[in-house]
Scaffold this motif. Structure first.
Motif, PDB file in Angstrom:
ATOM      1  N   LEU A   1       0.833  -1.206   0.000  1.00  0.00           N
ATOM      2  CA  LEU A   1       0.000   0.000   0.000  1.00  0.00           C
ATOM      3  C   LEU A   1       0.869   1.258   0.000  1.00  0.00           C
ATOM      4  O   LEU A   1       0.515   2.275  -0.607  1.00  0.00           O
ATOM      5  CB  LEU A   1      -0.954  -0.006   1.203  1.00  0.00           C
ATOM      6  CG  LEU A   1      -1.982  -1.152   1.243  1.00  0.00           C
ATOM      7  CD1 LEU A   1      -2.866  -1.051   2.485  1.00  0.00           C
ATOM      8  CD2 LEU A   1      -2.858  -1.191  -0.015  1.00  0.00           C
ATOM      9  N   SER A   2       2.013   1.176   0.688  1.00  0.00           N
ATOM     10  CA  SER A   2       2.920   2.335   0.723  1.00  0.00           C
ATOM     11  C   SER A   2       3.447   2.666  -0.675  1.00  0.00           C
ATOM     12  O   SER A   2       3.849   3.787  -0.956  1.00  0.00           O
ATOM     13  CB  SER A   2       4.134   2.044   1.618  1.00  0.00           C
ATOM     14  OG  SER A   2       3.724   1.622   2.874  1.00  0.00           O
ATOM     15  N   LYS A   3       3.452   1.670  -1.517  1.00  0.00           N
ATOM     16  CA  LYS A   3       4.031   1.819  -2.855  1.00  0.00           C
ATOM     17  C   LYS A   3       3.068   2.474  -3.857  1.00  0.00           C
ATOM     18  O   LYS A   3       3.506   2.996  -4.877  1.00  0.00           O
ATOM     19  CB  LYS A   3       4.352   0.395  -3.347  1.00  0.00           C
ATOM     20  CG  LYS A   3       5.517   0.279  -4.265  1.00  0.00           C
ATOM     21  CD  LYS A   3       5.843  -1.200  -4.392  1.00  0.00           C
ATOM     22  CE  LYS A   3       6.252  -1.607  -5.757  1.00  0.00           C
ATOM     23  NZ  LYS A   3       7.124  -0.917  -6.558  1.00  0.00           N
ATOM     24  N   ILE A   4       1.753   2.411  -3.538  1.00  0.00           N
ATOM     25  CA  ILE A   4       0.767   2.928  -4.503  1.00  0.00           C
ATOM     26  C   ILE A   4       0.763   4.461  -4.431  1.00  0.00           C
ATOM     27  O   ILE A   4       0.520   5.039  -3.369  1.00  0.00           O
ATOM     28  CB  ILE A   4      -0.637   2.363  -4.190  1.00  0.00           C
ATOM     29  CG1 ILE A   4      -0.615   0.836  -4.311  1.00  0.00           C
ATOM     30  CG2 ILE A   4      -1.688   2.971  -5.109  1.00  0.00           C
ATOM     31  CD1 ILE A   4      -1.908   0.147  -3.903  1.00  0.00           C
ATOM     32  N   PRO A   5       1.036   5.143  -5.562  1.00  0.00           N
ATOM     33  CA  PRO A   5       1.155   6.603  -5.502  1.00  0.00           C
ATOM     34  C   PRO A   5      -0.114   7.314  -5.012  1.00  0.00           C
ATOM     35  O   PRO A   5      -0.031   8.321  -4.334  1.00  0.00           O
ATOM     36  CB  PRO A   5       1.466   6.995  -6.946  1.00  0.00           C
ATOM     37  CG  PRO A   5       1.979   5.759  -7.600  1.00  0.00           C
ATOM     38  CD  PRO A   5       1.355   4.597  -6.883  1.00  0.00           C
ATOM     39  N   PHE A   6      -1.294   6.772  -5.359  1.00  0.00           N
ATOM     40  CA  PHE A   6      -2.519   7.473  -4.945  1.00  0.00           C
ATOM     41  C   PHE A   6      -3.531   6.448  -4.442  1.00  0.00           C
ATOM     42  O   PHE A   6      -4.123   5.710  -5.221  1.00  0.00           O
ATOM     43  CB  PHE A   6      -3.082   8.261  -6.121  1.00  0.00           C
ATOM     44  CG  PHE A   6      -4.244   9.142  -5.725  1.00  0.00           C
ATOM     45  CD1 PHE A   6      -4.139  10.042  -4.667  1.00  0.00           C
ATOM     46  CD2 PHE A   6      -5.448   9.066  -6.408  1.00  0.00           C
ATOM     47  CE1 PHE A   6      -5.208  10.846  -4.297  1.00  0.00           C
ATOM     48  CE2 PHE A   6      -6.530   9.875  -6.040  1.00  0.00           C
ATOM     49  CZ  PHE A   6      -6.404  10.761  -4.988  1.00  0.00           C
ATOM     50  N   LEU A   7      -3.688   6.403  -3.115  1.00  0.00           N
ATOM     51  CA  LEU A   7      -4.541   5.394  -2.485  1.00  0.00           C
ATOM     52  C   LEU A   7      -5.653   6.069  -1.690  1.00  0.00           C
ATOM     53  O   LEU A   7      -5.413   7.026  -0.948  1.00  0.00           O
ATOM     54  CB  LEU A   7      -3.693   4.518  -1.546  1.00  0.00           C
ATOM     55  CG  LEU A   7      -4.452   3.424  -0.770  1.00  0.00           C
ATOM     56  CD1 LEU A   7      -4.989   2.348  -1.714  1.00  0.00           C
ATOM     57  CD2 LEU A   7      -3.534   2.770   0.273  1.00  0.00           C
ATOM     58  N   VAL A   8      -6.862   5.547  -1.862  1.00  0.00           N
ATOM     59  CA  VAL A   8      -8.047   6.110  -1.207  1.00  0.00           C
ATOM     60  C   VAL A   8      -8.699   5.028  -0.362  1.00  0.00           C
ATOM     61  O   VAL A   8      -8.814   3.885  -0.802  1.00  0.00           O
ATOM     62  CB  VAL A   8      -9.057   6.590  -2.277  1.00  0.00           C
ATOM     63  CG1 VAL A   8     -10.331   7.119  -1.621  1.00  0.00           C
ATOM     64  CG2 VAL A   8      -8.433   7.645  -3.172  1.00  0.00           C
ATOM     65  N   HIS A   9      -9.140   5.350   0.834  1.00  0.00           N
ATOM     66  CA  HIS A   9      -9.895   4.397   1.648  1.00  0.00           C
ATOM     67  C   HIS A   9     -11.272   4.971   1.950  1.00  0.00           C
ATOM     68  O   HIS A   9     -11.387   6.095   2.431  1.00  0.00           O
ATOM     69  CB  HIS A   9      -9.158   4.107   2.964  1.00  0.00           C
ATOM     70  CG  HIS A   9      -9.646   2.862   3.649  1.00  0.00           C
ATOM     71  ND1 HIS A   9      -9.542   2.658   4.994  1.00  0.00           N
ATOM     72  CD2 HIS A   9     -10.241   1.741   3.152  1.00  0.00           C
ATOM     73  CE1 HIS A   9     -10.049   1.466   5.310  1.00  0.00           C
ATOM     74  NE2 HIS A   9     -10.477   0.895   4.206  1.00  0.00           N
ATOM     75  N   ILE A  10     -12.300   4.201   1.635  1.00  0.00           N
ATOM     76  CA  ILE A  10     -13.671   4.592   1.976  1.00  0.00           C
ATOM     77  C   ILE A  10     -14.034   3.801   3.219  1.00  0.00           C
ATOM     78  O   ILE A  10     -14.149   2.576   3.171  1.00  0.00           O
ATOM     79  CB  ILE A  10     -14.651   4.271   0.829  1.00  0.00           C
ATOM     80  CG1 ILE A  10     -14.183   4.896  -0.487  1.00  0.00           C
ATOM     81  CG2 ILE A  10     -16.053   4.750   1.192  1.00  0.00           C
ATOM     82  CD1 ILE A  10     -15.053   4.542  -1.695  1.00  0.00           C
ATOM     83  N   THR A  11     -14.218   4.473   4.334  1.00  0.00           N
ATOM     84  CA  THR A  11     -14.365   3.759   5.600  1.00  0.00           C
ATOM     85  C   THR A  11     -15.140   4.612   6.601  1.00  0.00           C
ATOM     86  O   THR A  11     -15.251   5.821   6.445  1.00  0.00           O
ATOM     87  CB  THR A  11     -12.964   3.410   6.164  1.00  0.00           C
ATOM     88  OG1 THR A  11     -13.099   2.673   7.365  1.00  0.00           O
ATOM     89  CG2 THR A  11     -12.130   4.648   6.432  1.00  0.00           C
TER      90      THR A  11
END
Ligand code: MGD
Length: 705
Positions: free
Chosen positions: A350-360
């Motif tokens: 997950l640290s590697k993904i340039p743009f990460l979104v969490h819907i929570t």
């Protein structure tokens, strides 16, 4: 938009955890219209291998329901209906009656809630369920206890199933099954109770007694297969062997037996195809990030190689950029950096993904690595959606409705958020998604949705229309219209049509297959995809079977990591009655009532060790201990408990959150409360179904700290 400009839409990824059945808007339609193959569900960290046995014997890929009130014998395999497996609420309600009416035997390395109320507890050595199942099948045949109206009989009525002797197939006439004699000849003939006693660690007399009790109850004799025997590296064939007993006693699809789902009539969302442009079509053709379908990961869901998800392997796909790198990802109602084995891999991925979104709804270990957190409505009280359940011979489709007002500004994960994203994409010049969503018209007025709120409601009305619109009526409860349906909130199906599937199962032969032509075709097709033999597929997937054995339910020695000398105990993972998957640990009731799980302690996270083992290590109840496996370690509290067999240590899944609210973590972001079992569970797979292996998969050592 950048991905589209660069022809890289396949580098977008959607991860989902728990869901409602409006999921396909965000999970399927949006991913396809953007142009990515990467919609990754949590199914294979949940229970796919449990579905493997029922599919490759009776052609049903799904959760079963059990006619418990009419059963005379219930044989449970690593299933704890009072605490986990499905549907806990219904089975808890009726179990008092069931205990009075049926004999209950439970195969479980740990004294579970259901084991505490059972007639027989078979505390098996982890991973040896397949041996017990084939021995029970052997006894049923030798003793002539199979159910003749379902399986058939020898043409002259003389039982030739004699231990150690092969039988001529032509002398047996099957009715609704396929391959019973071949199964006997290839696997069962030598699998006596004495043979299984050594392997399973259970007394031969108990095996014999349970098999005879089960057989004498035919056809009202349930073999209930939970995740325990199946979510193991070699669990696919245990899943088949345990489930195949239902075929021998004629319990499949029968009164007092094991049932599939009743029919329900919800519909599908509009097809995405005409909204997928050339970029999207090209993007979607790429290999998926979880590498499903490769030689060592057949993931043959419903007979199709490469069609099942391999959730946990997506972390390796991302980390190794194999087949490519992921640049943009959304996760919703999931927490893979806690809930998947070896979650440290997810932290790095997950640290590697340039743009990460969490819907929570709340910050969690997944949110920790996200660039943006989109706060979501609570699924039970603030969201439009629907869920389906079974359990008592009926199917229920239940509406989820917003019944409290939003306190802050947050949006529904599966409908409002994709709509709002679609609006923004349209503003930036890509309107395909919005135009697609605008086709979800209100079935009552024909009006297209104008905003996210209308979209959420119309989408739900549209897919449930067959249930509430009297002009579309197909069966089950009948309503006068949406208003009445939404007021009542649940649709119930017609009662279960027993024995309708006899001779008509969705297998290659239409029969209940003891020799699985269905699995044979699936394995041969996977082998052909790679230009290899089925034996090579078996080898690549860590199975020991060769030749014809690959097509029948059979015993496989468990695959367990760790050298016995260094790691003397086998870890037994289990769920709590209070677990909502990985989500309960920030609630005070989780700790206040924890001791309703047998062997558990209030406000603690304990590893349950047999006193014989604990004393040898000089460990007392209440001592702090470090548990280490070949892939990781955790810290928790020791507890002496006779409810686990010596050589095994049971620890409940659920605690060990380090970023999950002020209660779940001792210090948010820094120090967990308790230990996360996944930190000691290696990322291993039951590769035929793509499932993560949780059970019988690792050895551990314990030191006092
Ligand atoms: P959860 O861990 O429950 O789900 O694993 P996941 O699918 O990853 O995490 C869901 C997250 O969603 C929460 O952490 C929270 O951040 C968020 N959330 C909570 N409520 C809501 C809501 O209403 N809406 C939204 N959008 N978000 C919400 C589950 C998986 O775990 C499953 S299904 C099983 S069966 C496995 N069980 C299991 C086990 O028994 N043992 C071990 N060792 N590991 C297991 N992992 C698996």
């Amino acid at each position: 938009m950048e991905l589209r400009d660069n022809d890289e839409t396949h580098k977008y990824m959607l991860m989902r955890g728990r869901y409602s059945y409006l999921r396909d808007i965000l999970y399927d339609r949006m991913t396809k219209i953007i142009g990515s193959p990467n919609n990754i569900s949590h199914s294979s960290i949940c229970a796919e291998a449990e579905k493997f046995g029922p599919y490759y014997t009776e052609g049903y890929w799904g959760y079963r329901q059990y006619d418990v009130l009419k059963a005379h014998y219930i044989l449970l395999w690593g299933a704890d209906p009072l605490a986990a497996n499905r549907q806990v609420s219904y089975y808890s309600k009726v179990w008092g009656d069931v205990v009075g009416k049926a004999t209950i035997a439970i195969v479980e390395p740990r004294l579970s809630a259901s084991a505490g109320k059972a007639d027989e507890w078979l505390p098996i050595i982890p991973g040896q369920d397949g041996a017990l199942a084939v021995a029970i099948a052997h006894i049923l045949l030798v003793q002539g206890l199979w159910y003749r109206p379902f399986v058939g009989d020898f043409t002259d009525g003389v039982n030739r199933f004699v231990p150690g002797k092969t039988v001529d197939e032509s002398g047996f006439e099957e009715i609704y099954t396929h391959g019973v004699v071949r199964w006997w000849n290839l696997e069962l003939k030598d699998k006596t109770a004495e043979w299984a006693a050594d392997i399973t660690g259970l007394p031969a007399e108990q095996i014999q007694r349970v098999a005879e009790g089960y057989g004498n109850a035919a056809p009202h004799a349930i073999s209930w297969v939970g995740g325990g025997p199946c979510m193991q590296v070699r669990g696919g064939y245990s899943s088949m062997a345990c489930h195949a007993l239902n075929g021998l006693v004629g319990a499949a699809d029968n009164v007092g037996g094991t049932l599939v789902s009743n029919k329900e009539y919800t519909g599908k969302f509009p097809a995405p195809d005409e909204f997928m442009d050339e970029i999207a079509k090209k993007g979607k053709k790429h290999e998926k990030i979880d590498q499903r379908g490769r030689l060592h990961l057949p993931a043959i869901k419903s007979g199709k190689p490469g069609s099942g998800v391999v959730t946990n392997n997506a972390a390796d796909g991302i980390l190794n950029e194999d087949p490519y790198d992921i640049k943009v990802a959304i996760g919703y109602m999931n927490n893979f950096s806690f809930s998947a084995p070896q979650p440290e891999r997810w932290e790095r991925a997950l640290s590697k993904i340039p743009f990460l979104v969490h819907i929570t709804t709340n910050a969690s270990e997944f949110s920790w690595f996200s660039d943006i957190v989109l706060p979501d409505t609570h699924h039970m009280f603030e969201k439009w959606g629907y869920v389906k359940s079974i359990g008592n011979g009926y199917r229920h489709v239940t509406l989820m409705q917003p019944i409290v007002k939003n306190v802050w500004d947050y949006k529904i994960d599966e409908t409002e958020i994709p709509w709002l994203i679609a609006e923004k994409l349209a503003q930036k010049g890509f309107d395909n998604l919005l135009r697609h969503f605008q086709t979800y018209q209100d079935p009552e007025t024909g009006k297209a949705p104008a905003d996210e709120k209308e979209f959420a409601l119309y989408a739900l009305k549209l897919v449930t229309q067959n249930l509430w619109d009297p002009s579309q009526y197909k069966g089950g409860d009948k309503f006068s219209g949406w208003e009445e349906f939404s007021k009542i909130g649940v649709w119930n199906s017609d009662p279960y049509p027993f024995r309708k599937r006899w001779g008509n199962m969705k297998t290659k032969t239409g029969m209940f297959e003891f020799y699985s032509e269905t699995l044979k075709a699936a394995l041969q097709s996977h082998a052909a995809n790679h230009g290899v033999t089925v034996n090579e597929v078996m080898k690549a997937t860590n199975y020991l079977a060769r030749g014809e054995t690959a097509f029948i339910p059979h015993y496989e020695e468990p695959f367990t990591l760790g050298d016995e000398k260094e790691y003397p105990f086998v870890h037994v993972d289990h769920k709590s009655r209070l677990n909502r998957e990985g989500r309960s640990a920030n609630c005070t009731w989780y700790y206040d009532f924890k001791d309703l799980d047998p062997g558990e302690e209030l406000w603690a996270d304990v590893a349950k060790i047999n006193p014989i083992d604990a004393r040898k290590l000089g460990i007392e109840s209440g001592d702090r201990i470090k548990i280490t496996s070949p892939t990781g370690s955790l810290i928790c509290t020791a507890k002496h408990w006779e409810g686990v067999r010596p050589g095994t240590v049971a620890k409940c899944f659920g605690q060990g959150h380090w970023a999950y609210g002020r209660l779940a973590s001792e210090e948010f972001g820094k120090k967990p409360r308790g230990g996360n079992n996944n930190d000691i569970i290696p990322a291993q797979y039951e590769a035929l179904s793509g499932s993560s292996a949780y059970y019988g998969v690792t050895r551990i050592k314990i030191v006092k700290i």
